[in-house]
Design a protein around this motif. Structure first.
Motif, short mmCIF file in Angstrom:
data_model
loop_
_atom_site.label_atom_id
_atom_site.label_comp_id
_atom_site.label_asym_id
_atom_site.label_seq_id
_atom_site.Cartn_x
_atom_site.Cartn_y
_atom_site.Cartn_z
N PRO A 214 0.74 -1.29 0.02
CA PRO A 214 -0.11 0.01 -0.04
C PRO A 214 0.79 1.28 0.05
O PRO A 214 2.03 1.37 0.50
CB PRO A 214 -0.83 -0.09 1.36
N LEU A 215 0.36 2.38 -0.53
CA LEU A 215 1.05 3.69 -0.58
C LEU A 215 0.18 4.53 0.03
O LEU A 215 -1.27 4.57 0.02
CB LEU A 215 1.54 3.86 -2.09
N ARG A 216 0.59 5.68 0.29
CA ARG A 216 -0.12 6.71 0.95
C ARG A 216 -1.02 7.43 0.20
O ARG A 216 -2.23 7.89 0.35
CB ARG A 216 0.97 7.81 1.65
N ARG A 217 -0.52 7.81 -1.17
CA ARG A 217 -1.48 8.58 -1.99
C ARG A 217 -0.78 8.55 -3.64
O ARG A 217 0.07 8.18 -3.69
CB ARG A 217 -1.24 10.37 -1.69
N ALA A 218 -1.98 8.92 -4.25
CA ALA A 218 -1.70 8.91 -5.76
C ALA A 218 -2.11 10.21 -6.15
O ALA A 218 -3.26 10.71 -6.14
CB ALA A 218 -2.27 7.93 -6.57
N LEU A 219 -1.16 11.04 -7.12
CA LEU A 219 -1.47 12.44 -7.39
C LEU A 219 -1.91 12.10 -8.98
O LEU A 219 -1.32 11.66 -9.85
CB LEU A 219 -0.52 13.38 -7.44
N VAL A 334 5.98 7.26 -2.79
CA VAL A 334 6.45 6.05 -2.71
C VAL A 334 7.49 6.12 -1.38
O VAL A 334 7.83 5.22 -0.84
CB VAL A 334 7.67 5.74 -3.83
N GLU A 335 6.95 7.15 -0.75
CA GLU A 335 7.61 7.29 0.63
C GLU A 335 6.81 6.42 1.74
O GLU A 335 5.63 6.53 1.91
CB GLU A 335 7.76 8.60 1.25
N LEU A 336 7.54 5.16 2.32
CA LEU A 336 6.78 4.49 3.27
C LEU A 336 7.19 4.72 4.74
O LEU A 336 8.46 4.81 5.03
CB LEU A 336 7.23 2.98 2.68
N ASP A 337 6.03 4.59 5.51
CA ASP A 337 6.32 4.81 7.01
C ASP A 337 6.11 3.09 7.36
O ASP A 337 5.70 2.29 6.59
CB ASP A 337 5.43 5.62 7.52
N GLU A 338 6.32 2.62 8.73
CA GLU A 338 6.32 1.57 9.10
C GLU A 338 4.83 0.84 9.04
O GLU A 338 4.67 -0.24 8.74
CB GLU A 338 6.73 1.58 10.64
N ASP A 339 3.83 1.58 9.43
CA ASP A 339 2.59 1.32 9.15
C ASP A 339 2.23 0.50 7.83
O ASP A 339 1.66 -0.15 7.67
CB ASP A 339 1.62 2.38 9.58
N LEU A 340 2.56 1.33 6.99
CA LEU A 340 2.54 1.01 5.61
C LEU A 340 3.09 -0.43 5.03
O LEU A 340 2.85 -1.41 4.26
CB LEU A 340 2.89 2.06 4.42
N ARG A 341 4.34 -0.29 5.75
CA ARG A 341 5.32 -1.59 5.44
C ARG A 341 4.97 -2.82 6.10
O ARG A 341 4.65 -3.92 5.39
CB ARG A 341 6.69 -1.54 5.86
N VAL A 368 -9.87 -23.27 6.94
CA VAL A 368 -8.64 -23.52 7.67
C VAL A 368 -8.29 -23.16 9.10
O VAL A 368 -8.83 -21.93 9.26
CB VAL A 368 -7.64 -23.55 6.51
N GLU A 369 -7.35 -23.72 9.67
CA GLU A 369 -6.55 -23.28 10.91
C GLU A 369 -5.31 -22.92 10.43
O GLU A 369 -4.71 -23.67 9.90
CB GLU A 369 -6.89 -24.21 11.83
N VAL A 370 -4.81 -21.80 10.82
CA VAL A 370 -3.47 -21.42 10.51
C VAL A 370 -2.58 -21.16 11.40
O VAL A 370 -2.91 -20.30 12.73
CB VAL A 370 -3.75 -20.11 9.46
N VAL A 371 -1.54 -21.73 11.70
CA VAL A 371 -0.41 -21.24 12.58
C VAL A 371 0.65 -20.70 11.72
O VAL A 371 1.21 -21.36 10.75
CB VAL A 371 0.29 -22.56 13.35
N ILE A 372 1.25 -19.51 12.43
CA ILE A 372 2.23 -18.70 11.56
C ILE A 372 3.47 -18.55 12.54
O ILE A 372 3.28 -17.94 13.63
CB ILE A 372 1.80 -17.34 11.17
N ALA A 373 4.60 -18.88 12.26
CA ALA A 373 5.86 -18.73 13.11
C ALA A 373 6.49 -17.44 12.25
O ALA A 373 7.05 -17.53 11.13
CB ALA A 373 6.57 -19.95 13.12
N GLY A 374 7.11 -16.43 12.88
CA GLY A 374 7.60 -15.63 12.56
C GLY A 374 8.03 -14.40 13.49
O GLY A 374 7.27 -14.15 14.49
N SER A 375 8.93 -13.55 13.06
CA SER A 375 9.39 -12.28 13.88
C SER A 375 9.27 -11.11 13.26
O SER A 375 9.11 -11.21 12.21
CB SER A 375 10.63 -12.69 14.77
N GLY A 376 9.58 -10.04 13.86
CA GLY A 376 9.82 -8.84 13.09
C GLY A 376 8.41 -8.12 12.66
O GLY A 376 7.43 -8.22 13.15
#
Length: 424
Positions: A214-219, A334-341, A368-376
């Motif tokens: 996702p991006l913040r805006r389009a002109l 195209v400037e990304l903040d952490e929420d967009l990332r 389905v039942e989902v188990v996700i292993a990850g960090s960060g």
């Protein structure tokens, strides 16, 4: 006939050119024209059939092939119903004038409209919301399309007709009556929307930013066309941006630089061309561009320059990815903040899980039942967007953990390891 089929050969003859022109007949050409239109049409029907079955949707008991189109309020439904009506008028007029090529080309455009815009933009309405009007709209469009294809591809049209209506044969049905022209403005708006989306996709490609991020805006610059809020919402969703902003001029999106055309000026000015080069380097490029566009000339270092004497170059601002086509343009922030990332990671995670569903042979309707292993960022995406991910992958439960599920090989997402376990 044996390798491609009779309808494929017929369709190729219709779209390859006028019947009185010579053309080379070769299997790759037949295969390509079939893929572009006939296979695409069948895929649209397959999509409709699959989701109508899953949603237990059927036409109203009093429905018949002669029924009027459904009462539609959604902008996409109103648009595609108008395109079907316009296609009926165009194909009827072309066939009455013995212009099979024009008729076939308009049918190809309708199939593209159905597949690459209507179904593409309407998918959530068929699956999550199961909107009856969306089903009725697509059903009506496919019934009319089968009738219109009948003179061109009789076998494909008959197959579609039987599956959609339950009646004996499309060739025993009446030709659809050509309706009166409808909302031409909506057609113009949606055509503009698709043009802007194409530019936005090009800008993403140039900036090497993935579609799911996702991006913040389009002109957007779209002179001469007013866009309704409904159409603007479709553009923003397809471009995956939070906000769509209008700009009045291309100057709002780019910085102009003007440099000498040495091939034109060198013989005329000799050494003085270096004075012009120096003056252009320190001048306001945007002001020079406007003067050249308005007056057809500009004076620099005592020399009158015309557009042929210079090269005008447009450069996007550093934080904008720009794509332009004539006076139309789209610039993505195209400037990304952490929420967009994090949101982008959530979308990639949903894509990864759906790919696993296919690879492991799950049915399209399986919960389905989902188990996700990850960090960060992976764990942050699950924490912030877990409910959305669950809806996208049909998960009744979605659990995040630090330890990888036993026996699950780690995958990679955004450069970080992630492991996923699915169970019915």
């Amino acid at each position: 006939f044996d390798t491609q089929g009779a309808d494929a050969l017929r369709w190729y003859f219709f779209v390859a050119g006028q019947p009185w022109t010579s053309r080379r007949v070769f299997e790759d050409g037949i295969r390509e024209s079939t893929r572009q239109t006939l296979v695409t049409l069948w895929n649209v029907f397959s999509f409709f059939s699959t989701y109508a079955h899953l949603g237990d949707w059927e036409p109203a008991p009093d429905w018949s092939p002669a029924s009027l189109p459904p009462e539609a309020t959604h902008v996409l439904d109103r648009w595609i119903l108008g395109e079907v009506d316009d296609t009926i008028r165009a194909v009827t007029a072309a066939l009455e004038g013995y212009d099979a090529l024009a008729a076939a080309q308009r049918l190809s455009q309708l199939v593209d409209d159905l597949s690459n815009w209507y179904v593409r933009r309407s998918r959530p309405r068929f699956w999550k919301a199961s909107e009856p009007v969306a089903f009725a709209t697509l059903h009506h469009c496919l019934v009319r399309t089968a009738q219109l294809f009948a003179p061109f591809t009789p076998f494909l049209a008959d197959e579609l007709w039987g599956a959609l209506t339950g009646e004996l044969s499309v060739h025993a049905a009446d030709w659809p009556a050509a309706p009166l022209p409808g909302d031409e403005r909506l057609g113009e708006e949606m055509s503009a929307a698709r043009s802007l989306v194409a530019l936005g996709r090009a800008a993403r490609t140039d900036a090497k930013i993935r579609t799911r991020q996702p991006l913040r805006r389009a002109l957007v610059l779209h002179p001469g066309v007013e866009l309704s809020d409904e159409v603007r919402a479709e553009i923003a969703a397809e471009l995956n941006v939070k906000v769509l902003e209008d700009v009045d001029t291309l100057g709002s999106l780019v910085t102009w630089t003007v440099v000498p055309n040495f091939r034109a000026l060198g013989p005329r000015l000799g050494p003085k061309v270096n004075d012009v080069k120096t003056a252009l380097a320190v001048a306001d490029g945007s002001a020079l561009q406007r003067a050249l566009e308005a007056d057809g000339q500009v004076e620099v270092a005592g020399v009158v320059l015309t557009p042929d004497d210079v090269q005008v170059r447009a450069e996007g601002h550093g934080d904008l990815a720009l794509a332009q086509d004539g006076p139309w343009a789209v610039a993505l922030d195209v400037e990304l903040d952490e929420d967009l990332r994090v949101e982008g990671t959530a979308r990639e995670l949903a894509r990864l899980i759906n790919d696993l569903r296919k690879d492991e042979g799950f049915d399209i309707a399986d919960r389905v039942e989902v188990v996700i292993a990850g960090s960060g960022r992976v764990s942050a995406a699950v924490a912030a967007h877990g409910a959305w991910i669950a809806g996208e992958v049909l998960a009744t439960s979605l659990v995040a953990t630090e330890a990888a599920p036993v026996g699950e090989a780690p995958l990679e997402l955004d450069g970080a390891p992630v492991a996923v376990r699915l169970s019915r």
